[in-house]
Scaffold this motif. Structure first.
Motif, mmCIF file in Angstrom:
data_model
loop_
_atom_site.group_PDB
_atom_site.id
_atom_site.type_symbol
_atom_site.label_atom_id
_atom_site.label_comp_id
_atom_site.label_asym_id
_atom_site.label_seq_id
_atom_site.Cartn_x
_atom_site.Cartn_y
_atom_site.Cartn_z
ATOM 1 N N SER A 20 -37.715 52.043 -38.854
ATOM 2 C CA SER A 20 -38.710 51.317 -38.066
ATOM 3 C C SER A 20 -40.077 52.002 -38.077
ATOM 4 N N GLN A 35 -29.262 57.421 -30.431
ATOM 5 C CA GLN A 35 -30.180 56.726 -29.543
ATOM 6 C C GLN A 35 -31.458 57.537 -29.413
ATOM 7 N N GLU A 44 -34.178 53.033 -24.728
ATOM 8 C CA GLU A 44 -33.823 53.649 -26.007
ATOM 9 C C GLU A 44 -33.482 52.579 -27.038
ATOM 10 N N TRP A 45 -33.626 52.953 -28.295
ATOM 11 C CA TRP A 45 -33.178 52.081 -29.373
ATOM 12 C C TRP A 45 -32.152 52.829 -30.208
ATOM 13 N N ASP A 46 -31.305 52.063 -30.874
ATOM 14 C CA ASP A 46 -30.283 52.640 -31.740
ATOM 15 C C ASP A 46 -30.827 52.790 -33.153
#
Length: 76
Positions: A20, A35, A44-46
């Motif tokens: 990303s 995370q 949070e994002w994975d």
């Protein structure tokens, strides 16, 4: 380990999700994912562990500046 290979940061360290392009703090490993929390806080994002590397010195400086600017706007 090859000298040009980046290592994955540890829990609590700044990390870059190469999929990303985002930088955050590595929070935990959950199953087959890690995370990461945005440097300014939030949800949070994975990320896949193979996509997580240590950010460059320039990216670290930029992230720390973003934190300082956010704190300044919030009066901290």
């Amino acid at each position: 380990m090859a000298s040009n290979q980046q290592t994955r940061p540890g829990i609590g360290e700044l990390a870059k999700d190469t999929a990303s392009g985002r930088i955050g703090v590595l929070m935990d490993e959950v199953g087959a994912r890690v995370q990461i929390r945005p440097v300014s806080g939030g949800v949070e994002w994975d990320a896949m562990p193979d996509n997580v590397v240590a950010p460059t010195a320039r990216e670290v400086l930029s992230a720390r500046l973003a934190i300082k600017n956010g704190n300044s706007r919030d009066g901290l």
